[in-house]
Design a protein around this motif. Structure first.
Motif, PDB file in Angstrom:
ATOM      1  N   GLU A  43      46.580  40.617  33.430  1.00 11.93           N
ATOM      2  CA  GLU A  43      47.811  41.339  33.113  1.00 11.93           C
ATOM      3  C   GLU A  43      47.993  42.542  34.027  1.00 11.93           C
ATOM      4  N   LEU A  44      46.862  43.182  34.366  1.00 10.06           N
ATOM      5  CA  LEU A  44      46.920  44.370  35.209  1.00 10.06           C
ATOM      6  C   LEU A  44      46.785  44.055  36.694  1.00 10.06           C
ATOM      7  N   ASP A  45      46.602  42.764  37.021  1.00 10.66           N
ATOM      8  CA  ASP A  45      46.336  42.370  38.407  1.00 10.66           C
ATOM      9  C   ASP A  45      45.128  43.131  38.965  1.00 10.66           C
ATOM     10  N   HIS A  46      44.111  43.212  38.129  1.00 12.46           N
ATOM     11  CA  HIS A  46      42.915  43.983  38.484  1.00 12.46           C
ATOM     12  C   HIS A  46      41.824  43.025  38.953  1.00 12.46           C
ATOM     13  N   THR A  47      41.196  43.360  40.085  1.00 13.96           N
ATOM     14  CA  THR A  47      40.084  42.571  40.627  1.00 13.96           C
ATOM     15  C   THR A  47      38.775  43.280  40.297  1.00 13.96           C
ATOM     16  N   PRO A  48      37.761  42.543  39.788  1.00 11.75           N
ATOM     17  CA  PRO A  48      36.481  43.188  39.471  1.00 11.75           C
ATOM     18  C   PRO A  48      35.914  43.905  40.697  1.00 11.75           C
ATOM     19  N   ASP A  49      35.649  45.200  40.526  1.00  9.11           N
ATOM     20  CA  ASP A  49      35.192  45.985  41.663  1.00  9.11           C
ATOM     21  C   ASP A  49      33.821  46.610  41.455  1.00  9.11           C
ATOM     22  N   THR A  50      33.177  46.344  40.333  1.00  7.23           N
ATOM     23  CA  THR A  50      31.814  46.828  40.101  1.00  7.23           C
ATOM     24  C   THR A  50      30.904  45.637  39.839  1.00  7.23           C
ATOM     25  N   SER A  51      29.608  45.874  40.004  1.00  7.20           N
ATOM     26  CA  SER A  51      28.642  44.782  39.783  1.00  7.20           C
ATOM     27  C   SER A  51      28.686  44.308  38.339  1.00  7.20           C
ATOM     28  N   PHE A  52      28.854  45.234  37.411  1.00 11.67           N
ATOM     29  CA  PHE A  52      28.916  44.840  36.001  1.00 11.67           C
ATOM     30  C   PHE A  52      30.142  43.982  35.731  1.00 11.67           C
TER      31      PHE A  52
END
Length: 581
Positions: A187-196
């Motif tokens: 929904e936020l167009d967010h790409t995972p950017d942390t290892s967690f």
């Protein structure tokens, strides 16, 4: 006798027969006595050696059995201790051989049990280790013993069952949160950017560590994403509201609105960007149509002023409303004012709704009061009068109740906010009291007018006399022929009627006397509001207690009908009788 004893006796008999047979052979051969003696010694020695050897072997067997019994007993005792079972007890008398056999059998059984328990313990520990790695929890401590008891194994199994349930619960929670996180990220167009985040979204679910810390971090991540999503949704909804307001103010046609209908739902990043672009376009268009937009805002302001019961002073306090110099600054002032007024109406919406209901009930009450003083209502057909009286009685109960409830709510609000709740520029209690007082004064004015009219009518009757009442027809009586009326005398000298100056003067005098003697006031006199709030009848119940303020009872209605009848009689007399001065 035992069979072994019988067999031993038979062995002795056989030995005797064999020696007897040897002696017979020696006799036949002729072996001398000394040689017979030697040969007998050899037989004896040979038999004795054989028996001694056999005895030694059996003695060795007995020793081995005893030793085995001792070893088995020690081992069995040790195994019973390790396995936490009761020591083995042989029942009754038993031979060495049977005892050794029983002990050896028990030892074998105990060894098997020990092996099985150790194998089960190992399997449980391996399973526990796997769960510990997934849940990030310490391994189960079963104690220093190498062979667990049945109770310890049972406790270990229960512990594993609990951890399995914990694993299942955490895994279900992880899967649920993971799905929500993925939806929020989409929904936020967010790409995972942390290892967690990558571990959560991209890695295998079975490889994720289901520790409490990870679950809490997972929940925290979801809350952060949901907050961002809520903020994004609120932002998009605010942009949509702003767009609709600008559409209405700028009177954007429907076909132009449909062009951006695809972004009027959802809250993704691309939707937000599209909404922001549309707002920017409309804002630019608004600047180009400032006068049109300001006039639309002013129309909306008037609506909110009415809904918030603003007085004229409150409306005039917003001076930019009357400014005809349409500038960007003026538009900003109007925007700020409409936002403030919307918030004010939204916060006090329930109270305003209550005041509106009270005003509707009050108008209905005044309408019933007006109808109650109208004698023509008795000529209505179809039960309207009865229906009206029922509605009036119901209103007499609900209006004071509504008024008191609203006063209580407003008083609580005023105590909470430490300021007055204003309706039409007054506190609500003062506003209600003023309405009752105005109603009372209006009733008093009508009453005085009626008294003045009645007094003038009585003076006219006293001066000119009353007209005869037309006889009414009664049921069951024969109709009577009315007598002819006497025509008034006229002058025939010149063929014209002589003007009645005396009567004209009398009318003027009567009019003058009536206005001076009645003590009334002209109808055109304005109603003054110089009354005291403390003297106001603040509730309908107090108002209804004063018979001088209400003519709605049956007695009042009859009085009105009687006065109307007298007035009608006087009018007929004046019209039908020629009275000379």
């Amino acid at each position: 006798m035992r069979r072994s004893e019988v067999l031993a006796d038979e062995t002795i008999i056989c030995l005797q027969k064999a020696l007897t047979h040897l002696r017979e052979i020696w006799e036949l051969i002729g072996i001398p006595e000394d040689q017979r003696l030697q040969r007998t010694e050899v037989v004896k020695k040979h038999i004795k050696d054989l028996l001694d050897k056999m005895i030694v072997e059996e003695e060795n067997l007995k020793e081995r059995l005893i030793k085995s019994i001792s070893v088995c007993q020690k081992e069995l005792e040790s195994l019973c201790t390790e396995l936490h079972v009761e020591p083995f007890q042989e029942e009754g008398e038993i031979t060495i051989l049977q005892l050794e056999k029983d002990l050896r059998t028990q030892v074998e059984l105990m060894r098997i049990k020990k092996k099985e328990r150790k194998q089960e313990l190992k399997a449980l520990q391996e399973e526990d280790q796997e769960l510990c790695e997934i849940l990030c929890m310490p391994p189960y401590d079963i104690g220093g013993t190498s062979v667990p008891s049945l109770e310890e194994l049972d406790q270990f199994r229960q512990h594993l069952a609990t951890r399995k349930q914990t694993k299942a619960t955490r895994r279900e929670e992880f899967v649920t949160i993971k799905k929500q996180i993925i939806l929020c990220m989409e929904e936020l167009d967010h790409t995972p950017d942390t290892s967690f985040e990558r571990d959560v979204v991209c890695e295998d679910e079975d490889a994720f560590c289901l520790s409490l810390e990870n679950i809490e971090t997972l929940q925290k991540l979801l809350r952060q994403l949901e907050i961002r999503k809520s903020q994004n949704e609120a932002m998009c909804e605010g942009l949509r509201t702003q767009i609709r307001e600008l559409w209405d103010r700028l009177q954007i046609p429907a076909e132009e609105r449909e062009a951006v209908a695809t972004v009027m739902t959802g809250s993704k990043a691309r939707v937000r960007k599209a909404l922001q672009l549309e707002v920017a376009r409309l804002e630019e268009l608004k600047k180009q149509n400032i006068k049109k937009v300001i006039e639309a805002i002013r129309t909306e302001l008037v609506q909110y002023w009415d809904q918030c019961f603003y007085s004229q002073e409150q409306r005039e306090a917003f001076a930019p409303f009357y400014d005809e110099n349409f500038t960007e600054n003026l538009l900003q002032l109007h925007d700020a004012e409409i936002v403030q007024l919307r918030n004010y109406h939204s916060v006090h919406k329930d109270l305003f709704e209550g005041v509106r209901k009270w005003e509707e009930s009050w108008r209905l009450f005044l309408e019933f009061e007006r109808k109650a003083s109208d004698p023509s209502r008795f000529t209505n057909r179809g039960g309207n009068l009865l229906k009206e009286e029922k509605q009036r009685a119901k209103l007499q109960k609900t209006l004071p109740k509504l008024e008191e409830e609203l006063k209580t709510r407003i008083e609580m609000w005023e105590q909470e906010h430490s300021k007055a709740f204003v309706v039409n520029g007054q506190r609500f209690a003062d506003y209600v009291a003023e309405q009752w007082e105005l109603h009372r004064l209006e009733k008093e004015r009508v009453k005085q007018e009626r008294q003045l009219k009645n007094k003038q009518q009585m003076e006219a009757e006293m001066l000119y006399g009353s007209a005869p009442r037309t006889p009414s027809k009664r049921r069951g009586l024969a109709p009577s022929t009315p007598g002819k009326l006497r025509k008034p005398a006229t002058s025939t000298c010149s063929g014209k009627k002589t003007p009645r100056a005396g009567r004209h003067g009398a009318d003027k005098e009567n009019e003058l006397n009536g206005s001076l003697l009645s003590g009334g006031y002209p109808n055109s006199a304005p109603l003054q509001r110089n009354f005291s709030i403390n003297s106001v009848a603040s509730t309908y119940s107090e108002f209804a207690k004063d018979p001088s303020l209400s003519d709605t009872s049956t007695v009042g209605l009859q009085r009105e009908l009687s006065k109307a009848s007298r007035s009608d009689t006087t009018s007929r007399v004046l019209n039908s009788t020629n009275i000379q001065p």
